[in-house]
Design a protein around this motif. Structure first.
Motif, PDB file in Angstrom:
ATOM      1  N   LEU A 314       0.934  -1.257   0.159  1.00 61.47           N
ATOM      2  CA  LEU A 314      -0.017  -0.025  -0.084  1.00 61.47           C
ATOM      3  C   LEU A 314       0.819   1.198   0.059  1.00 61.47           C
ATOM      4  O   LEU A 314       0.580   2.247  -0.692  1.00 61.47           O
ATOM      5  CB  LEU A 314      -0.870  -0.028   1.268  1.00 61.47           C
ATOM      6  CG  LEU A 314      -2.162  -0.973   1.284  1.00 61.47           C
ATOM      7  CD1 LEU A 314      -2.786  -1.037   2.302  1.00 61.47           C
ATOM      8  CD2 LEU A 314      -3.273  -0.926  -0.088  1.00 61.47           C
ATOM      9  N   ARG A 315       1.828   1.257   0.711  1.00 49.33           N
ATOM     10  CA  ARG A 315       2.701   2.252   0.807  1.00 49.33           C
ATOM     11  C   ARG A 315       3.497   2.494  -0.495  1.00 49.33           C
ATOM     12  O   ARG A 315       3.563   3.761  -0.919  1.00 49.33           O
ATOM     13  CB  ARG A 315       3.876   2.326   1.913  1.00 49.33           C
ATOM     14  CG  ARG A 315       3.187   2.242   3.397  1.00 49.33           C
ATOM     15  CD  ARG A 315       4.447   1.978   4.400  1.00 49.33           C
ATOM     16  NE  ARG A 315       3.754   2.091   5.703  1.00 49.33           N
ATOM     17  CZ  ARG A 315       4.430   1.925   6.812  1.00 49.33           C
ATOM     18  NH1 ARG A 315       5.774   1.295   6.700  1.00 49.33           N
ATOM     19  NH2 ARG A 315       3.826   2.001   7.903  1.00 49.33           N
ATOM     20  N   THR A 316       4.068   1.537  -1.087  1.00 50.92           N
ATOM     21  CA  THR A 316       4.686   1.622  -2.462  1.00 50.92           C
ATOM     22  C   THR A 316       3.499   2.205  -3.600  1.00 50.92           C
ATOM     23  O   THR A 316       3.894   2.833  -4.378  1.00 50.92           O
ATOM     24  CB  THR A 316       4.994   0.329  -2.745  1.00 50.92           C
ATOM     25  OG1 THR A 316       5.861  -0.559  -1.821  1.00 50.92           O
ATOM     26  CG2 THR A 316       5.752   0.371  -4.093  1.00 50.92           C
ATOM     27  N   ALA A 317       2.244   1.605  -3.379  1.00 55.67           N
ATOM     28  CA  ALA A 317       1.347   2.092  -4.203  1.00 55.67           C
ATOM     29  C   ALA A 317       0.995   3.574  -4.089  1.00 55.67           C
ATOM     30  O   ALA A 317       0.871   4.356  -5.064  1.00 55.67           O
ATOM     31  CB  ALA A 317      -0.042   1.399  -3.984  1.00 55.67           C
ATOM     32  N   GLU A 318       0.746   4.166  -2.916  1.00 56.50           N
ATOM     33  CA  GLU A 318       0.829   5.392  -2.561  1.00 56.50           C
ATOM     34  C   GLU A 318       1.834   6.234  -2.929  1.00 56.50           C
ATOM     35  O   GLU A 318       1.683   7.242  -3.556  1.00 56.50           O
ATOM     36  CB  GLU A 318       0.538   5.553  -1.015  1.00 56.50           C
ATOM     37  CG  GLU A 318      -0.914   4.985  -0.441  1.00 56.50           C
ATOM     38  CD  GLU A 318      -0.596   5.113   0.947  1.00 56.50           C
ATOM     39  OE1 GLU A 318       0.111   5.501   1.418  1.00 56.50           O
ATOM     40  OE2 GLU A 318      -1.990   4.823   1.660  1.00 56.50           O
ATOM     41  N   GLU A 319       3.145   5.949  -2.821  1.00 57.69           N
ATOM     42  CA  GLU A 319       4.238   6.575  -3.407  1.00 57.69           C
ATOM     43  C   GLU A 319       4.222   6.626  -4.628  1.00 57.69           C
ATOM     44  O   GLU A 319       4.578   7.802  -5.617  1.00 57.69           O
ATOM     45  CB  GLU A 319       5.503   6.065  -3.067  1.00 57.69           C
ATOM     46  CG  GLU A 319       5.627   5.982  -1.272  1.00 57.69           C
ATOM     47  CD  GLU A 319       6.855   5.052  -0.979  1.00 57.69           C
ATOM     48  OE1 GLU A 319       7.606   4.733  -1.721  1.00 57.69           O
ATOM     49  OE2 GLU A 319       7.275   5.310   0.270  1.00 57.69           O
ATOM     50  N   ALA A 320       3.882   5.377  -5.558  1.00 59.34           N
ATOM     51  CA  ALA A 320       3.752   5.459  -6.952  1.00 59.34           C
ATOM     52  C   ALA A 320       2.771   6.560  -7.457  1.00 59.34           C
ATOM     53  O   ALA A 320       2.852   7.410  -8.575  1.00 59.34           O
ATOM     54  CB  ALA A 320       3.500   4.069  -7.525  1.00 59.34           C
ATOM     55  N   ASN A 321       1.604   6.616  -6.803  1.00 59.49           N
ATOM     56  CA  ASN A 321       0.556   7.483  -7.388  1.00 59.49           C
ATOM     57  C   ASN A 321       0.796   8.683  -7.042  1.00 59.49           C
ATOM     58  O   ASN A 321       0.567   9.787  -7.690  1.00 59.49           O
ATOM     59  CB  ASN A 321      -0.547   7.310  -6.448  1.00 59.49           C
ATOM     60  CG  ASN A 321      -2.006   7.884  -6.904  1.00 59.49           C
ATOM     61  OD1 ASN A 321      -2.321   7.912  -8.187  1.00 59.49           O
ATOM     62  ND2 ASN A 321      -2.539   8.661  -5.917  1.00 59.49           N
ATOM     63  N   ARG A 322       1.490   9.078  -5.978  1.00 62.22           N
ATOM     64  CA  ARG A 322       2.078  10.365  -5.515  1.00 62.22           C
ATOM     65  C   ARG A 322       3.140  10.865  -6.696  1.00 62.22           C
ATOM     66  O   ARG A 322       3.106  12.060  -7.282  1.00 62.22           O
ATOM     67  CB  ARG A 322       2.600  10.386  -4.457  1.00 62.22           C
ATOM     68  CG  ARG A 322       3.055  12.035  -3.943  1.00 62.22           C
ATOM     69  CD  ARG A 322       2.950  12.208  -2.393  1.00 62.22           C
ATOM     70  NE  ARG A 322       3.755  10.939  -1.651  1.00 62.22           N
ATOM     71  CZ  ARG A 322       3.336   9.979  -0.954  1.00 62.22           C
ATOM     72  NH1 ARG A 322       2.052   9.949  -0.519  1.00 62.22           N
ATOM     73  NH2 ARG A 322       3.942   9.208  -0.493  1.00 62.22           N
ATOM     74  N   ALA A 323       4.130   9.828  -6.956  1.00 65.00           N
ATOM     75  CA  ALA A 323       4.936  10.438  -8.135  1.00 65.00           C
ATOM     76  C   ALA A 323       4.178  10.647  -9.546  1.00 65.00           C
ATOM     77  O   ALA A 323       4.657  11.288 -10.288  1.00 65.00           O
ATOM     78  CB  ALA A 323       5.844   9.217  -8.288  1.00 65.00           C
TER      79      ALA A 323
END
Length: 551
Positions: A314-323
């Protein structure tokens, strides 16, 4: 000897309902109330003869307070044998004896021994009380006489002692048999419990109040890496590191105080459970006193590892979405500069500010270049706004916004949209009050909704923009009679970059950002968005904003 169970559910077993036997039921009632043995009779035996019955009550505890009356052990004492053992038969040679009763003749003989002739003389009469009546023992010297002096009451006492001694003997025998059965049941239950514990996939243990282990099942010995080492009398310090041992000792103290303790921990040991959940509880006696501590330990390592992986994903997905949002915002800004140049220069050429173009074909081309540039700039603007919202880079200024002022700000643009597609436009400000919102963002919301209504309504349609005062909320309502949506399509329409597959909509330009941006902006301003739509009938979108204080 026989067991009598005078309970309703036992009547089928013994072939009779003792509650219907008035001559016997009173005896069971007395035993249930007093808890003491009872003597009944005389009773006429089926095989012939009369008997006196000694009954000993049986109570079952099973943890109940008080114990439950189960039934009685009945011991028939044949009257002839009783007389023989008591010496009355031998005394009959020296005395004329008679034992009459005062009960109904159908229930007992008129005379248990002797006949009425004894009472013709002057006999010695002794009353013998029974629970169901009183019996008399009458004796007088026989015509033959006797060779020694004796008091007839001696024989009466002998009868009573014989009966009571027999009852006591049978009661002791019953107690010994009950004790033996109780021990056998206890041993069987202990063996069953031990078998369940030993084969359970859950670690189980029992400690005394000093923290010494009384029992550990196989799973616990494996989990704690004890193996075949002796564990009886050992404590936490023998099996656990000091850091976790202190935590477990504190839980023991809470359990000794009567609390059920639930805990979860990373055991951090190189063996056994890596993550474990423990339930620790007090073990009490029948009086509620804590006598030991019991516990279960569950292995939750697999579930915990899956949870950790999910959180990381989830953290990785959130970071990817933010990027992604930051990339789109950056690229949109980079594309705006050349687009503005294209739009500006094409507008200069389209208007022929520096001279005529000459060839009419070029005029058509330059109009297309200008229109495409404006359309692309609008799309980039929507992407920038959506990216700003998702990345948290948009600032919301909550202020009092008058409905009349907001509608006037949007009127010119909305009328141009309606005029372009020949729609009838109606604007009604019924609320005439103020809401709490960001003026710029709320204006963008209304323009996006009006643009969607104009695009998805066939030429010559109708669009109504209205406001209403609904208690503590101010509602902005945009209604059209366009193509509409099915209920399952509404949720999809609010997702970014989603355009529903309808032939009518395929003719309409756009990237599917408008409604998604509206939803996020409304939520950002703490408002509420509601969409009602019917295919072929039209769509109504309501945006409810909190009413401004003092309105």
């Amino acid at each position: 000897m026989a067991f009598n169970c005078p309970l309703p559910e036992n009547s089928a077993t013994i072939g009779a309902d003792l509650r219907q036997r008035e001559d016997q039921w009173r005896s069971f009632e007395r035993m249930r109330e007093t808890g003491r043995p009872d003597i009944a009779g005389p009773v006429n035996l089926v095989q012939g003869g009369w008997t006196i019955i000694a009954r000993v009550p049986i109570f079952l505890s099973g943890g109940a307070h008080p114990p439950v009356f189960w039934g009685a052990l009945s011991m028939p004492l044949r009257i002839e044998g009783l007389f023989q053992q008591s010496g009355l038969v031998a005394a009959a040679g020296e005395f004329d004896l008679a034992i009459p009763g005062n009960r109904n003749a159908s229930l007992a003989p008129e005379f248990l021994m002797g006949d009425a002739k004894v009472f013709a003389g002057n006999p010695v009469v002794v009353e013998v009380p029974f629970p169901d009546g009183a019996w008399q023992l009458a004796a007088q010297v026989s015509a033959i006489g006797w060779s020694f002096a004796a008091d007839p009451r001696f024989y009466i006492a002998t009868i009573i002692v014989a009966v009571m001694s027999g009852a006591m003997f049978f009661e002791l025998a019953i107690y010994a048999d009950r004790r033996r059965r109780s021990e056998a049941d206890s041993n069987r239950n202990r063996d069953l419990l031990r078998a369940f514990m030993e084969n359970s996939p859950i670690a189980m243990y029992v400690k005394d109040l000093d923290g010494r282990y009384i029992d550990l099942n196989a799973e616990a010995r494996s989990c704690f890496a004890i193996g075949d080492r002796p564990y009886l009398g050992r404590t936490l310090r023998d099996f656990f590191e000091e850091s976790i041992g202190k935590e477990l000792a504190a839980d023991d103290d809470r359990a000794k105080a009567g609390e059920v303790v639930r805990s979860e921990r990373n055991a951090g040991r190189p063996y056994g459970y890596q993550w474990e959940r423990e339930i620790k509880f007090p073990v009490t006696d029948t009086h509620g006193k804590v006598i030991a501590i019991g516990g279960y330990v569950f292995d939750i390592s697999a579930g915990k590892e899956a949870e950790i992986k999910l959180i990381r994903a989830l953290r990785t997905a959130e970071e990817a979405n933010r990027a992604k949002s930051e990339f789109l915002a950056t690229m949109s800004h980079e594309l705006r500069t050349p687009l503005n140049a294209i739009i500006g220069f094409s507008d200069v050429i389209r208007r022929e500010l520096f001279g005529a173009i000459g060839n009419p074909t070029y005029q058509g081309y330059i109009n297309d270049i200008h229109a495409s540039g404006r359309h692309l700039l609008d799309l980039l603007g929507g992407i920038i706004d959506l990216s700003a919202v998702e990345s948290g880079h948009i600032a919301v200024k909550r202020e009092s916004v008058a409905t009349t002022d907001l509608l006037n700000d949007c009127r010119a643009i909305v009328e141009a949209l309606a005029h372009e597609r020949q729609h009838a436009l109606t604007i009604v400000d019924a609320a005439r009050c103020s809401c709490l919102a960001d003026r710029r963002l709320l204006r963008q919301v209304l323009l996006n909704l009006a643009s969607n209504a104009a695009k998805y309504t066939r030429k010559g349609g109708s669009i109504v923009i209205a406001t209403s005062d609904d208690d503590d909320m101010v509602t902005f309502r945009v209604t059209d009679n366009g193509v509409g949506m099915a209920p399952e399509e509404i949720e999809r329409a609010m997702q970014p970059f989603t355009r529903l597959g309808d032939p009518m909509r395929a003719e309409v330009g756009g990237s599917g950002i408008g409604l998604a941006l509206v939803k996020r902006l409304v939520e950002l301003m703490r408002g509420r968005l509601t969409i009602t739509s019917t295919p072929g009938v039209g769509t109504t979108v309501e945006v409810a904003m909190p009413k401004a204080p003092g309105t």
